[in-house]
Design a protein around this motif. Sequence first.
Motif, PDB file in Angstrom:
ATOM      1  N   LEU A 194       0.825  -1.205   0.000  1.00 24.81           N
ATOM      2  CA  LEU A 194       0.000   0.000   0.000  1.00 24.81           C
ATOM      3  C   LEU A 194       0.862   1.258   0.000  1.00 24.81           C
ATOM      4  O   LEU A 194       0.524   2.251  -0.657  1.00 24.81           O
ATOM      5  CB  LEU A 194      -0.937  -0.003   1.213  1.00 24.81           C
ATOM      6  CG  LEU A 194      -2.071  -1.029   1.186  1.00 24.81           C
ATOM      7  CD1 LEU A 194      -2.865  -0.960   2.489  1.00 24.81           C
ATOM      8  CD2 LEU A 194      -2.989  -0.785   0.000  1.00 24.81           C
ATOM      9  N   LYS A 195       1.973   1.213   0.730  1.00 23.23           N
ATOM     10  CA  LYS A 195       2.865   2.376   0.752  1.00 23.23           C
ATOM     11  C   LYS A 195       3.488   2.602  -0.628  1.00 23.23           C
ATOM     12  O   LYS A 195       3.634   3.749  -1.078  1.00 23.23           O
ATOM     13  CB  LYS A 195       3.957   2.167   1.804  1.00 23.23           C
ATOM     14  CG  LYS A 195       3.440   2.206   3.238  1.00 23.23           C
ATOM     15  CD  LYS A 195       4.580   1.997   4.226  1.00 23.23           C
ATOM     16  CE  LYS A 195       4.094   2.054   5.660  1.00 23.23           C
ATOM     17  NZ  LYS A 195       5.198   1.820   6.631  1.00 23.23           N
ATOM     18  N   THR A 196       3.836   1.510  -1.299  1.00 22.19           N
ATOM     19  CA  THR A 196       4.359   1.631  -2.662  1.00 22.19           C
ATOM     20  C   THR A 196       3.311   2.234  -3.584  1.00 22.19           C
ATOM     21  O   THR A 196       3.606   3.103  -4.416  1.00 22.19           O
ATOM     22  CB  THR A 196       4.800   0.257  -3.189  1.00 22.19           C
ATOM     23  OG1 THR A 196       5.831  -0.268  -2.346  1.00 22.19           O
ATOM     24  CG2 THR A 196       5.303   0.360  -4.621  1.00 22.19           C
ATOM     25  N   LEU A 197       2.066   1.777  -3.428  1.00 25.23           N
ATOM     26  CA  LEU A 197       0.965   2.312  -4.222  1.00 25.23           C
ATOM     27  C   LEU A 197       0.805   3.808  -3.986  1.00 25.23           C
ATOM     28  O   LEU A 197       0.645   4.590  -4.939  1.00 25.23           O
ATOM     29  CB  LEU A 197      -0.332   1.587  -3.867  1.00 25.23           C
ATOM     30  CG  LEU A 197      -1.627   2.130  -4.487  1.00 25.23           C
ATOM     31  CD1 LEU A 197      -1.616   1.919  -6.004  1.00 25.23           C
ATOM     32  CD2 LEU A 197      -2.849   1.449  -3.864  1.00 25.23           C
ATOM     33  N   LEU A 219      -0.372  11.070 -10.086  1.00 22.22           N
ATOM     34  CA  LEU A 219      -1.770  11.250 -10.488  1.00 22.22           C
ATOM     35  C   LEU A 219      -2.369  12.378  -9.675  1.00 22.22           C
ATOM     36  O   LEU A 219      -2.908  12.180  -8.580  1.00 22.22           O
ATOM     37  CB  LEU A 219      -2.541   9.935 -10.291  1.00 22.22           C
ATOM     38  CG  LEU A 219      -1.999   8.721 -11.046  1.00 22.22           C
ATOM     39  CD1 LEU A 219      -2.792   7.467 -10.711  1.00 22.22           C
ATOM     40  CD2 LEU A 219      -2.026   8.984 -12.551  1.00 22.22           C
ATOM     41  N   GLN A 220      -2.270  13.572 -10.195  1.00 19.99           N
ATOM     42  CA  GLN A 220      -2.652  14.766  -9.446  1.00 19.99           C
ATOM     43  C   GLN A 220      -4.148  14.826  -9.129  1.00 19.99           C
ATOM     44  O   GLN A 220      -4.553  15.467  -8.164  1.00 19.99           O
ATOM     45  CB  GLN A 220      -2.243  16.015 -10.233  1.00 19.99           C
ATOM     46  CG  GLN A 220      -0.756  16.150 -10.466  1.00 19.99           C
ATOM     47  CD  GLN A 220       0.023  16.264  -9.164  1.00 19.99           C
ATOM     48  OE1 GLN A 220      -0.376  16.965  -8.241  1.00 19.99           O
ATOM     49  NE2 GLN A 220       1.144  15.564  -9.087  1.00 19.99           N
ATOM     50  N   ASP A 221      -4.975  14.173  -9.946  1.00 24.20           N
ATOM     51  CA  ASP A 221      -6.420  14.237  -9.726  1.00 24.20           C
ATOM     52  C   ASP A 221      -6.946  13.114  -8.836  1.00 24.20           C
ATOM     53  O   ASP A 221      -8.132  13.106  -8.491  1.00 24.20           O
ATOM     54  CB  ASP A 221      -7.164  14.178 -11.070  1.00 24.20           C
ATOM     55  CG  ASP A 221      -6.901  15.396 -11.931  1.00 24.20           C
ATOM     56  OD1 ASP A 221      -6.580  16.453 -11.348  1.00 24.20           O
ATOM     57  OD2 ASP A 221      -7.010  15.297 -13.171  1.00 24.20           O
ATOM     58  N   LEU A 222      -6.092  12.178  -8.465  1.00 27.86           N
ATOM     59  CA  LEU A 222      -6.544  11.045  -7.665  1.00 27.86           C
ATOM     60  C   LEU A 222      -6.932  11.511  -6.268  1.00 27.86           C
ATOM     61  O   LEU A 222      -6.089  11.895  -5.458  1.00 27.86           O
ATOM     62  CB  LEU A 222      -5.430   9.985  -7.586  1.00 27.86           C
ATOM     63  CG  LEU A 222      -5.803   8.668  -6.901  1.00 27.86           C
ATOM     64  CD1 LEU A 222      -6.927   7.970  -7.656  1.00 27.86           C
ATOM     65  CD2 LEU A 222      -4.586   7.750  -6.788  1.00 27.86           C
ATOM     66  N   CYS A 223      -8.235  11.478  -5.984  1.00 23.37           N
ATOM     67  CA  CYS A 223      -8.728  12.013  -4.712  1.00 23.37           C
ATOM     68  C   CYS A 223      -9.396  10.960  -3.835  1.00 23.37           C
ATOM     69  O   CYS A 223      -9.706  11.239  -2.673  1.00 23.37           O
ATOM     70  CB  CYS A 223      -9.702  13.163  -4.965  1.00 23.37           C
ATOM     71  SG  CYS A 223     -11.112  12.736  -5.997  1.00 23.37           S
ATOM     72  N   LEU A 224      -9.629   9.751  -4.356  1.00 25.51           N
ATOM     73  CA  LEU A 224     -10.251   8.708  -3.545  1.00 25.51           C
ATOM     74  C   LEU A 224      -9.661   7.350  -3.911  1.00 25.51           C
ATOM     75  O   LEU A 224      -9.700   6.938  -5.072  1.00 25.51           O
ATOM     76  CB  LEU A 224     -11.771   8.682  -3.766  1.00 25.51           C
ATOM     77  CG  LEU A 224     -12.529   7.547  -3.063  1.00 25.51           C
ATOM     78  CD1 LEU A 224     -12.416   7.679  -1.552  1.00 25.51           C
ATOM     79  CD2 LEU A 224     -13.990   7.512  -3.476  1.00 25.51           C
ATOM     80  N   VAL A 225      -9.130   6.673  -2.904  1.00 32.08           N
ATOM     81  CA  VAL A 225      -8.625   5.309  -3.062  1.00 32.08           C
ATOM     82  C   VAL A 225      -9.252   4.456  -1.978  1.00 32.08           C
ATOM     83  O   VAL A 225      -9.135   4.760  -0.784  1.00 32.08           O
ATOM     84  CB  VAL A 225      -7.086   5.242  -2.954  1.00 32.08           C
ATOM     85  CG1 VAL A 225      -6.605   3.792  -3.005  1.00 32.08           C
ATOM     86  CG2 VAL A 225      -6.432   6.066  -4.055  1.00 32.08           C
ATOM     87  N   VAL A 226      -9.959   3.418  -2.387  1.00 33.67           N
ATOM     88  CA  VAL A 226     -10.529   2.460  -1.438  1.00 33.67           C
ATOM     89  C   VAL A 226      -9.616   1.248  -1.431  1.00 33.67           C
ATOM     90  O   VAL A 226      -9.615   0.458  -2.375  1.00 33.67           O
ATOM     91  CB  VAL A 226     -11.972   2.078  -1.829  1.00 33.67           C
ATOM     92  CG1 VAL A 226     -12.565   1.148  -0.776  1.00 33.67           C
ATOM     93  CG2 VAL A 226     -12.835   3.320  -1.971  1.00 33.67           C
ATOM     94  N   TYR A 227      -8.826   1.118  -0.377  1.00 39.53           N
ATOM     95  CA  TYR A 227      -7.816   0.073  -0.335  1.00 39.53           C
ATOM     96  C   TYR A 227      -8.276  -1.067   0.587  1.00 39.53           C
ATOM     97  O   TYR A 227      -9.178  -0.894   1.420  1.00 39.53           O
ATOM     98  CB  TYR A 227      -6.472   0.641   0.131  1.00 39.53           C
ATOM     99  CG  TYR A 227      -6.472   1.271   1.509  1.00 39.53           C
ATOM    100  CD1 TYR A 227      -6.250   0.498   2.648  1.00 39.53           C
ATOM    101  CD2 TYR A 227      -6.671   2.640   1.677  1.00 39.53           C
ATOM    102  CE1 TYR A 227      -6.225   1.073   3.909  1.00 39.53           C
ATOM    103  CE2 TYR A 227      -6.660   3.222   2.924  1.00 39.53           C
ATOM    104  CZ  TYR A 227      -6.439   2.432   4.047  1.00 39.53           C
ATOM    105  OH  TYR A 227      -6.434   3.008   5.294  1.00 39.53           O
ATOM    106  N   PRO A 228      -7.657  -2.231   0.467  1.00 43.93           N
ATOM    107  CA  PRO A 228      -8.048  -3.372   1.307  1.00 43.93           C
ATOM    108  C   PRO A 228      -7.389  -3.295   2.681  1.00 43.93           C
ATOM    109  O   PRO A 228      -6.404  -2.582   2.875  1.00 43.93           O
ATOM    110  CB  PRO A 228      -7.533  -4.568   0.520  1.00 43.93           C
ATOM    111  CG  PRO A 228      -6.326  -4.033  -0.180  1.00 43.93           C
ATOM    112  CD  PRO A 228      -6.659  -2.603  -0.543  1.00 43.93           C
TER     113      PRO A 228
END
Length: 512
Positions: free
Chosen positions: A427-430, A437-446
């Motif tokens: 997850l830290k690598t991700l 990705l400047q527009d990435l505002c939501l990540v739903v991670y496991p």
Amino acid sequence: MHSLVFLCARRLLGHRPRARRALPFLPSELYPVLFQAAFLDGRTLALQDLVTTWPFPLLSFQCLLGHCGHPQHRGHRAPPGDKPDKLCVQAVISAVVAHLRQALEESHSPTGDRQCHLRVLDMTGLQDDTTDRGPDGMSLWSGTVALAKACLEVAKHQTELQKRASKRRKGPSGTSSVSQTISVEIIADLFVNSTSSGVLRDALQATGSPMRLRCRDFHAEELSVAGIVALLECLEPGGVRRVDLRFNNLGLAGLCAVVPQLSRFPDLLSLKLPYSNVDVRRHAAGADASFRRLSTHLGKLQALRELNLGSSRLSGKLRQLLRNLEAPLESLELAFCYLLPGDLAFLSQSLHAPALKKLDLSGHHFTESLLQPLCSLLENSSSLIHLDLMECQLTDSRLETLLPSLCRCSRLRCLGLFGNPLSTPGLKTLLRQTSVLQDLCLVVYPYPVDCYSRETPRPPSASSGIFEDTLDEERFTAVSAELCQMLVSSGRDNAMWTASLCRQGTLDYFAL
């Protein structure tokens, strides 16, 4: 902060007798803010007074309760997550019914009081079926039933008046000039199932009623093929932009019967057919002909831009299904469709790839053979805004293989990875790699696999949601805090990284 005009409107509506006396003398321009104040404060009687004297031909819930009203009246919308009170919605519907009943009974235009000029009531986007609606909110299903019953009530009243007028020999039609000219068109999103299909069909077939029901988005669950076709035939063709048919157990034969009916809707942009019980393994002789027929009819939907075929086993059939579409799709949902490498290879080279804004490939086991065509697809999908890869058996090493291609989706805003066996280092690598990705505002991670107390943890699935017993809450809290700190340190504190599916915020195609 409320404007002075809004506060004055709220104060006036606090005393209904005074407000009723004042309405005939108030400028028409004050009606929108009065409606906002009455709706947000739950003043149902005031809403009825306003609707029955509405001075404009259009009353749009989205405009009045959203942010597209007059600039000085903006900002009075209920907080996000709050749903319109069902009593207020019912009050508006009742007021329209009362207005039409009175208009039918009058042989000439009323004098004295302000007349109602309402001709179109736009209730689209008002209700939904989200779980945060609350006990006082109105669901899409109950709103549909309320509107259908209202249409039938007005139609019944009109019929009774016509019979009485015919007995008095008032003319060959038995109707007055008012009943011939006064009508209100209701534009709404409709949701129907087996318990409400009858009343909705009757309302849609009441074509001569002064209260006419028109559909924008049509949702149907648990209906037979014949029931779906019957309702689709009752809808007015113009203005239908979405048809959503789920849990209807249509099968391939059912789809071949339903989809041809959709060509009569020239504005149809979105077609959702999840859980249609299509399985290529069950079809032997004649299956290819059925797929070709289905593809042909999909190709006739010239305005189509969104397609959802989730939870149907379509292994090796994607090219056959999509080849007749002349315009590129912008949203494609193929979750749990058991796609093969050839399906993704076709998609990556198709006209759809560069146009895709939303893509859902959840539920696929991305081994090496499937991962490579996925990389090619992402490299060709530069317009992608929303990507779901939940429950895809993505390990740290597979995600690392995918990341270079993922980072080429420069417009990506939402990424769903829940249910994949990723570790905290993964997850830290991700997080670090996606900083481009400047527009990435939501990540739903496991939930990271190293945050489970069992020696051989099994990542939770989105469908079961069973993880509380094995998750080390303290350890996960520490990992979550560490990820948040990494976001702050990289200047992305406005982005949300969460393991909560409830906060996923899936983007609807019409919101892209």
